[in-house]
Design a protein around this motif. Structure first.
Motif, mmCIF file in Angstrom:
data_model
loop_
_atom_site.group_PDB
_atom_site.id
_atom_site.type_symbol
_atom_site.label_atom_id
_atom_site.label_comp_id
_atom_site.label_asym_id
_atom_site.label_seq_id
_atom_site.Cartn_x
_atom_site.Cartn_y
_atom_site.Cartn_z
ATOM 1 N N LYS A 84 4.680 28.480 3.529
ATOM 2 C CA LYS A 84 5.780 27.701 2.951
ATOM 3 C C LYS A 84 6.918 27.514 3.948
ATOM 4 N N ARG A 85 7.183 28.570 4.732
ATOM 5 C CA ARG A 85 8.261 28.483 5.724
ATOM 6 C C ARG A 85 7.963 27.457 6.807
ATOM 7 N N CYS A 86 6.699 27.173 7.038
ATOM 8 C CA CYS A 86 6.307 26.251 8.119
ATOM 9 C C CYS A 86 6.245 24.789 7.676
ATOM 10 N N ILE A 87 6.286 24.547 6.377
ATOM 11 C CA ILE A 87 6.177 23.167 5.885
ATOM 12 C C ILE A 87 7.437 22.377 6.252
ATOM 13 N N ASN A 88 7.222 21.187 6.796
ATOM 14 C CA ASN A 88 8.329 20.291 7.110
ATOM 15 C C ASN A 88 7.881 18.850 6.900
ATOM 16 N N GLY A 89 8.699 17.910 7.313
ATOM 17 C CA GLY A 89 8.402 16.505 7.098
ATOM 18 C C GLY A 89 7.198 15.986 7.860
#
Length: 539
Positions: free
Chosen positions: A265-270
């Motif tokens: 979750k911490r790695c999710i970005n646009g």
């Protein structure tokens, strides 16, 4: 307003007076140099964020050291020694390779020569981790059946569907039967599961990544794609990332050696296009929390690929047999694609695999269509153009001949033996099983001996196990070949541990020093160079 305008004019005049004595070239160059410096700082910061400060500093230090006169030559010489040891004598066989066609063909002697070459192969019956999943010998039973099916269709090519309609039907049925095992009949799947056959798990994974990239570009306009994988995910995802110019965000596993959902979750970005969950992961045979990853994928509107290359033809049957198997297939909301190998526990010929998608809208991005070629209109579903129809027929024959009852029987045997091997390893003093294996892969390490030295002793007894790292360990992927000799494996393993305890230290010609050094070497770039050198000299 007048006061502000007057102040601005005064500042502009002061700035012009100050710059009046400067060189025009300097005035033009300064902003450009500042921009380049800013970009360099930004790139360095991004590199540190991706690889970590320690790794970046080590890489820079090694690059500086190699500039010292004589150091590069010394390193190259040492790499050659390591590569030679990795080859373990295989290089000698390359010296006798034919480099030209024979002047006169010899159809009568071809088969005899092939048999002579085959006789030099390692004895794989029963003593290889994974590798060969079918029981028995190649000349009888299931082996003989799929060989015959292959030979009947060895001349066919699914590329020419108009000619070889039979192979097109066989492939469609293999895909449909595989999809049915993985949730296509469940209401939650959406009723549109579709896919194609491929040459193996790696191609299935490559296609899933490429398809997800293009699908997410069309859906969200993502042009700098990133994927999120656990450290335990198969290296084929790194291959896909290199092929398709995708950034990999690798997340450490949690204390149970499973994909860390919070880390994902911490790695999710646009720029995130997909996440990967394994069922099970190759190293330790553990099923990642697919349901939690599915919830995360649904929440952020990204793809979730489930790697079922190992588990696709075990987990559905293990569940039917009563084993506690967590959700893993298209019945899980958020799963957009699945890869599963028929040539492993599906007991089909090498190499046959499938890649499946939740719906046709996603799968359409897998295809390559060309409209401006002078050779005509072209469309291809997979990475290969021409494909061996014999493999399709062999996979179909394997699935049809075994049926539900056959797969339940084989799954029951290997699951039972896997549990016995797990218990047997737990009973060997100095060894411990890593995690809680969900399936037929049992990984084990040691707190008493060098596990790679144990591997060398096992190799001397004819066993071929997989060496792992982080932590240093070995694993055995249990197949039908092991069901008759698992007790021999456990005895040889215990004897090997005791041998290392009594005589610690690497054996002559063993690989333990290399495995150990590779695991401890901080400069991973050098390890990568060693692997490339080895491959370049081996093929």
């Amino acid at each position: 307003m007048e006061a502000a305008a007057e102040l601005a004019q005064r500042l502009r005049a002061a700035a012009n007076d100050r710059l009046a004595g400067q060189e025009p070239l300097l005035l033009v160059a300064a902003p450009l140099l500042a921009l380049l410096a800013a970009r360099a700082v930004h790139a360095a910061a991004a590199d540190v964020a991706d690889r970590g400060l320690r790794t970046v500093l080590i890489t820079l230090a090694m690059a500086a050291v190699k500039l010292v006169p004589g150091v590069s030559g010394y390193i190259a010489a040492e790499k050659s020694k390591v590569v030679e040891q990795l080859q373990s004598g295989s290089a000698s066989s390359k010296k006798n390779l034919r480099t030209e066609l024979p002047a006169v063909g010899d159809p009568d002697g071809v088969i005899d020569e092939l048999q002579a070459l085959k006789d030099k192969d390692v004895r794989w019956q029963g003593k290889c981790s994974g590798t060969v999943y079918i029981a028995g010998s190649e000349s009888e039973g299931h082996f003989s059946l799929i060989n015959k099916a292959y030979s009947m269709f060895s001349h066919t090519n699914p590329l020419h569907q108009d000619v070889f309609k039979s192979v097109a039907q066989l492939e469609a049925e293999v895909v449909a039967m595989t999809a049915a095992l993985l949730g296509s009949k469940e209401k939650a799947s959406g009723g549109q599961i579709c896919g194609n056959m491929t040459s193996g798990g790696t191609e299935s994974i490559l296609l899933a990544v490429k398809t997800s990239r293009d699908y997410m570009q069309s859906k969200k306009g993502i042009t700098k794609p990133e994927i999120i994988i656990a450290e335990s995910a198969h290296s084929a995802y790194d291959k896909a990332a290199q092929y398709f110019n995708i950034k990999v965000r690798r997340v450490p596993v949690n204390k149970e050696f499973l994909a860390d959902v919070k880390g994902f979750k911490r790695c999710i970005n646009g720029n995130t296009i997909m996440m990967v969950g394994s069922a099970p992961g190759f190293p330790h045979g553990l099923i990642d929390p697919i349901e939690e990853l599915g919830e995360l994928a649904s929440q952020y509107g990204i793809c979730l690929h489930v790697d079922l290359c190992l588990g696709g033809f075990v987990l559905p049957f293990a569940r039917k047999l009563g084993y506690p198997i967590p959700p893993f297939d298209f019945s899980v909301k958020g799963v957009t694609s699945i890869s599963t190998d028929v040539h492993k526990y599906g007991l089909a010929p090498k190499g046959t695999s499938t890649v499946l998608y939740r719906n046709h809208e996603i799968r359409k991005h897998q295809f390559v269509a060309v409209t401006e070629w002078t050779g005509g209109l072209y469309i291809s579903p997979t990475m290969a153009g021409s494909r061996p129809g014999g493999l399709v027929a062999g996979a179909w024959a394997a699935m049809m001949s075994l049926g539900l009852n056959g797969y339940l029987e084989s799954t029951g045997k290997i699951m039972e033996v896997s549990r016995k091997i797990q218990k047997g390893i737990d009973d060997i003093s100095g060894l411990f099983v890593i995690g809680k294996p969900d399936m037929t892969v049992v990984a084990f390490g040691s707190d008493a001996v060098d596990i790679f030295e144990v591997n060398d002793i096992m190799s001397s007894k004819g066993w071929h196990l997989n060496a792992l790292q982080r932590p240093n360990s070995l694993h055995i992927c249990v197949t039908l070949q092991h069901t008759a000799i698992y007790e021999e494996f456990l005895k040889d393993l215990e004897d090997s541990v005791n041998t290392v305890k009594a005589n610690p230290g690497p054996i002559s010609g063993g690989m333990a020093p290399i495995y150990g050094a590779a695991g401890k070497m901080p400069d991973r770039g050098t390890v990568k160079e060693l692997l490339v050198e080895f491959m370049d000299s081996s093929c």
